[in-house]
Design an enzyme around this catalytic site. Sequence first.
Site, short mmCIF file in Angstrom:
data_model
loop_
_atom_site.label_atom_id
_atom_site.label_comp_id
_atom_site.label_asym_id
_atom_site.label_seq_id
_atom_site.Cartn_x
_atom_site.Cartn_y
_atom_site.Cartn_z
N ASP A 1 3.39 -4.17 -7.96
CA ASP A 1 3.05 -2.93 -7.47
C ASP A 1 3.58 -1.68 -7.93
O ASP A 1 3.22 -0.53 -7.75
CB ASP A 1 3.29 -2.94 -5.94
CG ASP A 1 4.71 -3.08 -5.48
OD1 ASP A 1 5.23 -4.29 -5.84
OD2 ASP A 1 5.28 -2.36 -4.77
N ASN A 2 4.71 -1.60 -8.83
CA ASN A 2 5.15 -0.77 -9.65
C ASN A 2 4.89 -0.76 -11.07
O ASN A 2 5.60 0.07 -11.69
CB ASN A 2 6.79 -0.94 -9.32
CG ASN A 2 7.22 -0.40 -8.18
OD1 ASN A 2 6.53 0.25 -7.46
ND2 ASN A 2 8.44 -0.90 -7.65
N ARG B 1 4.37 14.00 -7.90
CA ARG B 1 4.54 13.28 -9.04
C ARG B 1 3.17 13.42 -9.96
O ARG B 1 2.06 13.14 -9.36
CB ARG B 1 4.89 11.64 -9.09
CG ARG B 1 4.98 10.85 -10.25
CD ARG B 1 5.00 9.43 -9.83
NE ARG B 1 6.28 9.12 -9.26
CZ ARG B 1 6.18 8.12 -8.10
NH1 ARG B 1 4.97 7.72 -7.70
NH2 ARG B 1 7.31 7.63 -7.36
N GLY C 1 0.86 -1.06 0.00
CA GLY C 1 -0.11 0.11 -0.02
C GLY C 1 0.92 1.33 -0.05
O GLY C 1 1.82 0.96 0.07
N ARG D 1 -2.41 0.57 -9.73
CA ARG D 1 -1.33 -0.38 -10.08
C ARG D 1 -1.90 -1.75 -10.17
O ARG D 1 -3.19 -2.14 -9.98
CB ARG D 1 -0.39 -0.39 -8.99
CG ARG D 1 -0.06 0.89 -8.46
CD ARG D 1 0.71 0.98 -7.17
NE ARG D 1 0.84 2.35 -6.52
CZ ARG D 1 2.25 2.92 -6.38
NH1 ARG D 1 3.28 2.02 -6.67
NH2 ARG D 1 2.22 4.00 -5.98
#
Length: 485
Positions: free
Chosen positions: A265-266, A189, A100, A196
């Site tokens: 998760d990326n 960002r 998370g 994701r």
Amino acid sequence: MNLAQTSNYKNSSNPFLSLNYEAALESLGDDYYDEVAAEEFPQHILRWRNNALLPRLGLDPQVVKDEDFITAFGKFEGRKPFLAMRYHGYQFGEYNPLLGDGRGFLYGQVRGTDGQLYDFGTKGSGRTPYSRGGDGLLTLKGGVREVLAAEALHHLGVRTSRCLSMIETGLSLWRGDEPSPTRSSVMVRMSNSHIRFGTFERLHYLQRPDLTRKLLDHVINEYYQDLAAEQDKYALFYAELVKRVAELAAQWMAAGFCHAVLNTDNMSITGESFDYGPYAFIPHYNPYFIAAYFDYYGRYCYIHQPSVCQLNLEMLQEPFKAIFDKDDLKFGLAKFDEYYQAEYRTLMLKKLGFVELPHPQAKELLNLTIEFLGNSKVGYHEFFYEMARTFSAKWRDEPGFVMNASDVVPVPGASGIFDDWCILYHKILNDLDRDRLDIISQTLAVHNPKTALLRPVIESIWEPIVQEDNWQPFYDLVQQIQSRQ
């Protein structure tokens, strides 16, 4: 977001707080996120503002003040809620249900002047329920590296998120992988989406196909709008995601970029590159180059990036199987290699000066190029820049003239592979009309900038920051990257 909040934002004199934030993700409900608070920092020094992104938000860079960035993205005043997204992920092949947003949150979502929805996501903004004992903060060097990576990749044609701002926060951090204490930063960002692969994997883990379908419908309606009305929209979405990810992997490879941590998760559900940790650009063509010191077995080494992306897409099928026809998933993924090879061939040909070539000729040229780079000590980025710098119409006259004005390549007769490459390049030039030479020269110049973001280059601008708090080399480097020098 309620109407009172919206009114307050619009009445603010801060341009960022006057933007028309949309509650797109928030409206899905709190099954997908937790509301969190931002860290209160003792200091706020704006180190980076990305003026190039402001017009996309309908903002004039000359009107937006530094203090506006600090108030919105350092002090985090005038905005709420902040949403820490829930997700899981496969990390180095092992499933981790304890992930998370651990040091960031979704600050807000804004519709750009192009009609596209953009997410502002923080990094280094403090602890959340998913910090797992960490401090939720970001080192200043980590912020500097991400600004540079995003700008470099964007200007190399890679589909990537970009940093809107970076603020030094005055905290001292202790990190095992760099000298401590070290300075801290908070970054914002700007990306296409905060969602994701791991967001869906968590829902599968919880056995909630209803939430999976709800989120997937949102993703298609917002980010794949041309598919939303199609009867087979789910199959078409997955096929398009496969295409985007395959092309992204090809963009990394052509740029000589190693992401380093391609956990699920990326991986963005929109096929966009983001979250740059221990990344590196390869100095030489080494297919097994490893960017992350903790990648002990080279799982995410340079050459493995396409196959890892393909595997991540395959694992993403699990949460989708309750909604999709399994054959549609299988068919969609089957085209990954075709998409990857087509994009990689196109991008590498442009680095070699050609918009297109007949397939057999293109394949032979690319194979010889990679073989030479892999067997020589010539720098990957340096080789292509030298092609652009030394290109001449004389290369049509005889093979020995190809790159003969460069000191970085072997002299004729010293390398059989390079001699073969020169002969082939000479032949290709003679197969083309002479009036194409100017186009080749321009293509080489556009796709092969002099500045390569190698690790020694980053260290060279970091040292003045550490030793003298001198940021000018950093700003000069960003300027070189943005102007493709």
